[in-house]
Motif scaffolding. Structure first.
Motif, PDB file in Angstrom:
ATOM      1  N   ILE A   6     -57.451  57.591 -35.311  1.00  0.00           N
ATOM      2  CA  ILE A   6     -58.101  57.720 -34.006  1.00  0.00           C
ATOM      3  C   ILE A   6     -58.299  56.335 -33.410  1.00  0.00           C
ATOM      4  CG2 ILE A   6     -60.173  58.473 -32.772  1.00  0.00           C
ATOM      5  CD1 ILE A   6     -60.605  60.527 -35.028  1.00  0.00           C
ATOM      6  N   VAL A   7     -57.822  56.146 -32.184  1.00  0.00           N
ATOM      7  CA  VAL A   7     -58.091  54.926 -31.420  1.00  0.00           C
ATOM      8  C   VAL A   7     -59.195  55.281 -30.431  1.00  0.00           C
ATOM      9  CG1 VAL A   7     -57.137  53.187 -29.855  1.00  0.00           C
ATOM     10  CG2 VAL A   7     -55.708  54.138 -31.682  1.00  0.00           C
ATOM     11  N   LEU A   8     -60.360  54.674 -30.581  1.00  0.00           N
ATOM     12  CA  LEU A   8     -61.572  55.118 -29.891  1.00  0.00           C
ATOM     13  C   LEU A   8     -62.187  53.996 -29.064  1.00  0.00           C
ATOM     14  CD1 LEU A   8     -63.856  57.238 -29.483  1.00  0.00           C
ATOM     15  CD2 LEU A   8     -64.848  56.401 -31.634  1.00  0.00           C
ATOM     16  N   ASP A   9     -62.276  54.215 -27.751  1.00  0.00           N
ATOM     17  CA  ASP A   9     -62.933  53.249 -26.872  1.00  0.00           C
ATOM     18  C   ASP A   9     -64.444  53.343 -27.064  1.00  0.00           C
ATOM     19  OD1 ASP A   9     -63.349  51.359 -24.923  1.00  0.00           O
ATOM     20  OD2 ASP A   9     -63.214  52.791 -23.269  1.00  0.00           O
ATOM     21  N   ALA A  10     -65.121  52.209 -27.107  1.00  0.00           N
ATOM     22  CA  ALA A  10     -66.570  52.207 -27.331  1.00  0.00           C
ATOM     23  C   ALA A  10     -67.345  52.680 -26.111  1.00  0.00           C
ATOM     24  CB  ALA A  10     -67.042  50.807 -27.731  1.00  0.00           C
ATOM     25  N   LYS A  11     -66.807  52.455 -24.924  1.00  0.00           N
ATOM     26  CA  LYS A  11     -67.516  52.808 -23.689  1.00  0.00           C
ATOM     27  C   LYS A  11     -66.810  53.982 -23.027  1.00  0.00           C
ATOM     28  CE  LYS A  11     -69.446  50.790 -19.465  1.00  0.00           C
ATOM     29  NZ  LYS A  11     -69.533  49.579 -18.617  1.00  0.00           N
ATOM     30  N   LEU A  12     -67.473  55.145 -23.039  1.00  0.00           N
ATOM     31  CA  LEU A  12     -66.881  56.366 -22.504  1.00  0.00           C
ATOM     32  C   LEU A  12     -67.884  57.072 -21.603  1.00  0.00           C
ATOM     33  CD1 LEU A  12     -65.390  57.728 -25.845  1.00  0.00           C
ATOM     34  CD2 LEU A  12     -64.047  56.854 -23.924  1.00  0.00           C
ATOM     35  N   PRO A  13     -67.406  57.863 -20.640  1.00  0.00           N
ATOM     36  CA  PRO A  13     -68.332  58.657 -19.830  1.00  0.00           C
ATOM     37  C   PRO A  13     -68.965  59.766 -20.666  1.00  0.00           C
ATOM     38  CG  PRO A  13     -66.049  59.224 -19.320  1.00  0.00           C
ATOM     39  CD  PRO A  13     -66.008  58.024 -20.219  1.00  0.00           C
ATOM     40  N   ASP A  14     -70.165  60.112 -20.379  1.00  0.00           N
ATOM     41  CA  ASP A  14     -70.970  61.189 -20.963  1.00  0.00           C
ATOM     42  C   ASP A  14     -71.508  60.889 -22.362  1.00  0.00           C
ATOM     43  OD1 ASP A  14     -68.198  61.901 -21.939  1.00  0.00           O
ATOM     44  OD2 ASP A  14     -69.236  63.587 -22.829  1.00  0.00           O
ATOM     45  N   ARG A  15     -70.835  60.072 -23.149  1.00  0.00           N
ATOM     46  CA  ARG A  15     -71.369  59.591 -24.423  1.00  0.00           C
ATOM     47  C   ARG A  15     -70.506  58.427 -24.895  1.00  0.00           C
ATOM     48  NH1 ARG A  15     -71.228  64.637 -28.170  1.00  0.00           N
ATOM     49  NH2 ARG A  15     -71.533  65.648 -26.164  1.00  0.00           N
ATOM     50  N   SER A  16     -71.117  57.496 -25.615  1.00  0.00           N
ATOM     51  CA  SER A  16     -70.378  56.308 -26.032  1.00  0.00           C
ATOM     52  C   SER A  16     -69.454  56.623 -27.200  1.00  0.00           C
ATOM     53  CB  SER A  16     -71.350  55.198 -26.436  1.00  0.00           C
ATOM     54  OG  SER A  16     -71.984  55.515 -27.665  1.00  0.00           O
ATOM     55  N   GLY A  17     -68.517  55.718 -27.405  1.00  0.00           N
ATOM     56  CA  GLY A  17     -67.649  55.856 -28.557  1.00  0.00           C
ATOM     57  C   GLY A  17     -68.430  55.791 -29.862  1.00  0.00           C
ATOM     58  N   PHE A  18     -69.528  55.026 -29.856  1.00  0.00           N
ATOM     59  CA  PHE A  18     -70.377  54.957 -31.045  1.00  0.00           C
ATOM     60  C   PHE A  18     -70.971  56.337 -31.354  1.00  0.00           C
ATOM     61  CE2 PHE A  18     -70.834  50.588 -29.224  1.00  0.00           C
ATOM     62  CZ  PHE A  18     -70.127  49.919 -30.204  1.00  0.00           C
ATOM     63  N   GLN A  19     -71.394  57.052 -30.314  1.00  0.00           N
ATOM     64  CA  GLN A  19     -71.942  58.398 -30.512  1.00  0.00           C
ATOM     65  C   GLN A  19     -70.868  59.365 -31.004  1.00  0.00           C
ATOM     66  OE1 GLN A  19     -73.537  58.575 -26.444  1.00  0.00           O
ATOM     67  NE2 GLN A  19     -75.563  58.953 -27.313  1.00  0.00           N
ATOM     68  N   VAL A  20     -69.680  59.251 -30.434  1.00  0.00           N
ATOM     69  CA  VAL A  20     -68.563  60.093 -30.876  1.00  0.00           C
ATOM     70  C   VAL A  20     -68.268  59.833 -32.351  1.00  0.00           C
ATOM     71  CG1 VAL A  20     -66.093  60.570 -30.609  1.00  0.00           C
ATOM     72  CG2 VAL A  20     -67.535  60.229 -28.586  1.00  0.00           C
ATOM     73  N   LEU A  21     -68.244  58.557 -32.736  1.00  0.00           N
ATOM     74  CA  LEU A  21     -67.957  58.188 -34.116  1.00  0.00           C
ATOM     75  C   LEU A  21     -69.028  58.727 -35.053  1.00  0.00           C
ATOM     76  CD1 LEU A  21     -66.329  56.634 -36.225  1.00  0.00           C
ATOM     77  CD2 LEU A  21     -67.577  54.570 -35.563  1.00  0.00           C
ATOM     78  N   ARG A  22     -70.291  58.577 -34.661  1.00  0.00           N
ATOM     79  CA  ARG A  22     -71.387  59.061 -35.499  1.00  0.00           C
ATOM     80  C   ARG A  22     -71.282  60.577 -35.711  1.00  0.00           C
ATOM     81  NH1 ARG A  22     -75.309  57.936 -32.461  1.00  0.00           N
ATOM     82  NH2 ARG A  22     -76.033  55.974 -33.357  1.00  0.00           N
ATOM     83  N   GLN A  23     -71.030  61.314 -34.628  1.00  0.00           N
ATOM     84  CA  GLN A  23     -70.936  62.765 -34.740  1.00  0.00           C
ATOM     85  C   GLN A  23     -69.751  63.181 -35.597  1.00  0.00           C
ATOM     86  OE1 GLN A  23     -71.182  63.484 -30.360  1.00  0.00           O
ATOM     87  NE2 GLN A  23     -72.720  64.993 -30.926  1.00  0.00           N
ATOM     88  N   ALA A  24     -68.621  62.510 -35.403  1.00  0.00           N
ATOM     89  CA  ALA A  24     -67.426  62.856 -36.176  1.00  0.00           C
ATOM     90  C   ALA A  24     -67.655  62.616 -37.663  1.00  0.00           C
ATOM     91  CB  ALA A  24     -66.231  62.049 -35.684  1.00  0.00           C
ATOM     92  N   ARG A  25     -68.241  61.488 -38.015  1.00  0.00           N
ATOM     93  CA  ARG A  25     -68.506  61.193 -39.425  1.00  0.00           C
ATOM     94  C   ARG A  25     -69.531  62.174 -39.998  1.00  0.00           C
ATOM     95  NH1 ARG A  25     -63.957  58.892 -39.862  1.00  0.00           N
ATOM     96  NH2 ARG A  25     -63.825  56.608 -39.873  1.00  0.00           N
ATOM     97  N   THR A  26     -70.537  62.535 -39.200  1.00  0.00           N
ATOM     98  CA  THR A  26     -71.538  63.498 -39.648  1.00  0.00           C
ATOM     99  C   THR A  26     -70.894  64.845 -39.949  1.00  0.00           C
ATOM    100  OG1 THR A  26     -73.305  62.430 -38.384  1.00  0.00           O
ATOM    101  CG2 THR A  26     -73.661  64.716 -39.012  1.00  0.00           C
ATOM    102  N   GLU A  27     -69.867  65.203 -39.179  1.00  0.00           N
ATOM    103  CA  GLU A  27     -69.177  66.481 -39.369  1.00  0.00           C
ATOM    104  C   GLU A  27     -68.091  66.400 -40.445  1.00  0.00           C
ATOM    105  OE1 GLU A  27     -68.123  68.690 -35.807  1.00  0.00           O
ATOM    106  OE2 GLU A  27     -69.501  67.450 -34.642  1.00  0.00           O
ATOM    107  N   GLY A  28     -68.039  65.270 -41.140  1.00  0.00           N
ATOM    108  CA  GLY A  28     -67.128  65.156 -42.267  1.00  0.00           C
ATOM    109  C   GLY A  28     -65.754  64.618 -41.953  1.00  0.00           C
ATOM    110  N   VAL A  29     -65.524  64.136 -40.730  1.00  0.00           N
ATOM    111  CA  VAL A  29     -64.218  63.584 -40.360  1.00  0.00           C
ATOM    112  C   VAL A  29     -64.059  62.210 -41.010  1.00  0.00           C
ATOM    113  CG1 VAL A  29     -62.769  62.784 -38.461  1.00  0.00           C
ATOM    114  CG2 VAL A  29     -64.174  64.840 -38.190  1.00  0.00           C
ATOM    115  N   GLN A  30     -63.027  62.041 -41.825  1.00  0.00           N
ATOM    116  CA  GLN A  30     -62.787  60.774 -42.512  1.00  0.00           C
ATOM    117  C   GLN A  30     -61.528  60.074 -42.018  1.00  0.00           C
ATOM    118  OE1 GLN A  30     -64.941  59.365 -44.498  1.00  0.00           O
ATOM    119  NE2 GLN A  30     -66.337  61.099 -44.278  1.00  0.00           N
TER     120      GLN A  30
END
Length: 245
Positions: free
Chosen positions: A56-80
């Motif tokens: 995954i190539v993930l921009d840190a600054k995104l509309p509606d939620r940051s890339g940091f939030q996306v990363l946190r949620q994905a890792r919480t849901e078990g995405v490795q």
């Protein structure tokens, strides 16, 4: 453009449509299959979709939620899946935040496409090496030889079914990381993610029966409630007992 089914799949989460399109065209020219997401929610949905992406190539600054939030949620849901973060925020604090949340690498805008490609190739190579890992490990009173595909306890072979053995090796290769039920169904059982089955639980319990531990706190295979399982406390042969994951 390579459309081979075994070509690595890359998810690009970037809200700059001009940049995301150029990245897609560049990566497709390098024989990758690319999916674009232009906001955080779409990025999160794609990141957790199965079958999973290779990177995954993930921009840190995104509309509606940051890339940091996306990363946190994905890792919480078990995405490795390995994550390469892109950002114009080049300071040390933001880099450390990304790594703390589970980013695997960091690239500051503007960047050369050649550097992006080199980072992607390095991450994919490292992930492939992890899957090909061999050696002997000790966990839960068992000795597991990934090269010989044997399991012993106190020097004697442990009687496991093929699926129990495959599940144990799968969790060992992902030691310390959560494997979602969907990932286990896909990678061990070769079943679609939408299939509902308690077979995983029965096989996990069968493995716990031949390992040390009497309850959730002492089991080497821990339940991550609502998500899946993870193996903890594994020690590689010829390392000190402190070298665990």
């Amino acid at each position: 453009m390579n459309q081979e089914k075994n070509a690595p799949r890359i998810l690009v989460v970037e809200d700059d449509s001009e940049l995301s399109t150029s990245l897609m065209l560049f990566l497709e020219s390098e024989d990758y299959r690319v999916t674009l997401a232009e906001d955080g929610e779409t990025g999160r949905e794609e990141a957790t979709r199965l079958p999973g992406y290779d990177l995954i190539v993930l921009d840190a600054k995104l509309p509606d939620r940051s890339g940091f939030q996306v990363l946190r949620q994905a890792r919480t849901e078990g995405v490795q899946t390995p994550v390469l973060m892109l950002t114009g925020l080049g300071d040390h604090e933001h880099k450390m935040r990304g790594f703390h949340l589970g980013a695997d690498d960091y690239l500051t805008k503007p960047f050369a496409t050649e550097e992006l490609l080199a980072r992607i190739e390095a991450l994919l190579r490292r992930e492939a090496q992890a899957h090909d890992e061999g050696g002997i490990f000790y966990v839960g009173g068992l000795e597991i030889d990934l090269d010989e595909h044997t399991v012993k306890r106190d020097g004697s072979p442990v009687n496991l079914t093929d699926l129990e053995h495959a599940l144990l090796e799968y969790l060992l290769r992902r030691r310390g990381r959560t494997a979602t039920r969907e990932q286990i169904l896909r990678d061990v059982w070769d079943l679609p993610a939408e299939v509902e089955t308690r077979t995983i639980d029965r096989h996990v319990n069968a493995l716990r029966d031949v390992m040390d531990g009497t309850d959730e706190k002492s089991w080497a295979i821990q339940s991550v409630y609502g998500i899946g399982y993870k193996l903890v406390g594994a020690r590689r042969s010829n390392t000190s007992p402190a070298a665990t994951a």
